[in-house]
Design an enzyme around this catalytic site. Structure first.
Site, PDB file in Angstrom:
ATOM      1  N   SER A  24       0.844  -1.183   0.000  1.00 20.27           N
ATOM      2  CA  SER A  24       0.000   0.000   0.000  1.00 20.27           C
ATOM      3  C   SER A  24       0.889   1.246   0.000  1.00 20.27           C
ATOM      4  O   SER A  24       1.660   1.440  -0.932  1.00 20.27           O
ATOM      5  CB  SER A  24      -0.978  -0.032   1.172  1.00 20.27           C
ATOM      6  OG  SER A  24      -1.962   0.969   1.030  1.00 20.27           O
ATOM      7  N   ASP A 103      -8.872  -4.233  -6.406  1.00 22.56           N
ATOM      8  CA  ASP A 103      -8.383  -3.229  -5.468  1.00 22.56           C
ATOM      9  C   ASP A 103      -8.934  -1.874  -5.892  1.00 22.56           C
ATOM     10  O   ASP A 103      -8.591  -1.361  -6.951  1.00 22.56           O
ATOM     11  CB  ASP A 103      -6.850  -3.213  -5.490  1.00 22.56           C
ATOM     12  CG  ASP A 103      -6.240  -2.323  -4.424  1.00 22.56           C
ATOM     13  OD1 ASP A 103      -6.962  -1.482  -3.848  1.00 22.56           O
ATOM     14  OD2 ASP A 103      -5.031  -2.467  -4.181  1.00 22.56           O
ATOM     15  N   HIS A 135      -7.594  -4.855  -2.011  1.00 24.66           N
ATOM     16  CA  HIS A 135      -6.376  -4.184  -1.566  1.00 24.66           C
ATOM     17  C   HIS A 135      -5.527  -5.086  -0.667  1.00 24.66           C
ATOM     18  O   HIS A 135      -4.324  -4.895  -0.556  1.00 24.66           O
ATOM     19  CB  HIS A 135      -6.739  -2.886  -0.833  1.00 24.66           C
ATOM     20  CG  HIS A 135      -5.582  -1.983  -0.592  1.00 24.66           C
ATOM     21  ND1 HIS A 135      -4.823  -1.459  -1.614  1.00 24.66           N
ATOM     22  CD2 HIS A 135      -5.047  -1.510   0.548  1.00 24.66           C
ATOM     23  CE1 HIS A 135      -3.872  -0.690  -1.112  1.00 24.66           C
ATOM     24  NE2 HIS A 135      -3.984  -0.712   0.200  1.00 24.66           N
TER      25      HIS A 135
END
Length: 169
Positions: A24, A103, A135
């Site tokens: 991320s 995602d 995600h």
């Protein structure tokens, strides 16, 4: 990088056998580091941002990102200073990209753009794509496959071991 320098000052660590991984925002930092240094033998970028202007339009957090980063049409300098894709030509470190196809936080187009740039530049790259994941990679077999792939990738590039394709692929 200062933390890496401090860790590598230890006698029991080998500065010639280092890797970097991030997920991320950490994936974004890994992408950014790939454009700023060649000190790592391998980098793993998972669900990371690559082109901040495109990200600002694609993400489900576009209003939040816009509030923090500003409009790319009126705040170009922020995007140009911080978007790794502008410095793609500086990348040389082998990279494994991990991304989920569903995602919405960091859409898969970010990973596809990074992958395309690495291929175009001739940088060794592998892409592990989970079409039904978001995600976070959460399905048990997917987690197992991801970690096996990451460890094999790092063994190959950091420890100079032969590449072993995970049995689940």
């Amino acid at each position: 990088m200062a933390l890496t320098d401090a860790a590598l000052a230890r006698d029991d660590l080998d500065a010639t056998r280092t890797a970097l991984a991030g997920w991320s925002y950490g994936g974004y930092l890994a992408n950014r580091a790939a454009t700023l240094t060649d000190r790592f033998k391998a980098i793993v970028s998972a669900a990371g941002m690559w082109n901040l202007e495109a990200f600002q339009i694609e993400t489900d957090l576009h209003a939040y990102f816009h509030e923090i980063f500003g409009d790319p049409r009126t705040r170009r300098e922020r995007y140009e200073a911080n978007s790794p894709h502008f410095d793609a030509a500086k990348m040389t470190t082998p990279m494994l990209i991990v991304h989920g196809g569903k995602d919405h936080r960091v859409p898969v187009g970010q990973a596809l753009g990074l992958h395309s740039d690495l291929q175009r530049l001739g940088v060794p790259v592998r892409f592990l794509h989970f079409p039904d994941e978001g995600h976070v990679i959460g399905a048990p077999n997917h987690i197992r496959l991801m970690y096996e792939t990451v460890l094999n990738f790092l063994d190959h590039h950091v420890l100079d071991q032969e590449w072993r394709r995970p049995a689940m692929l």
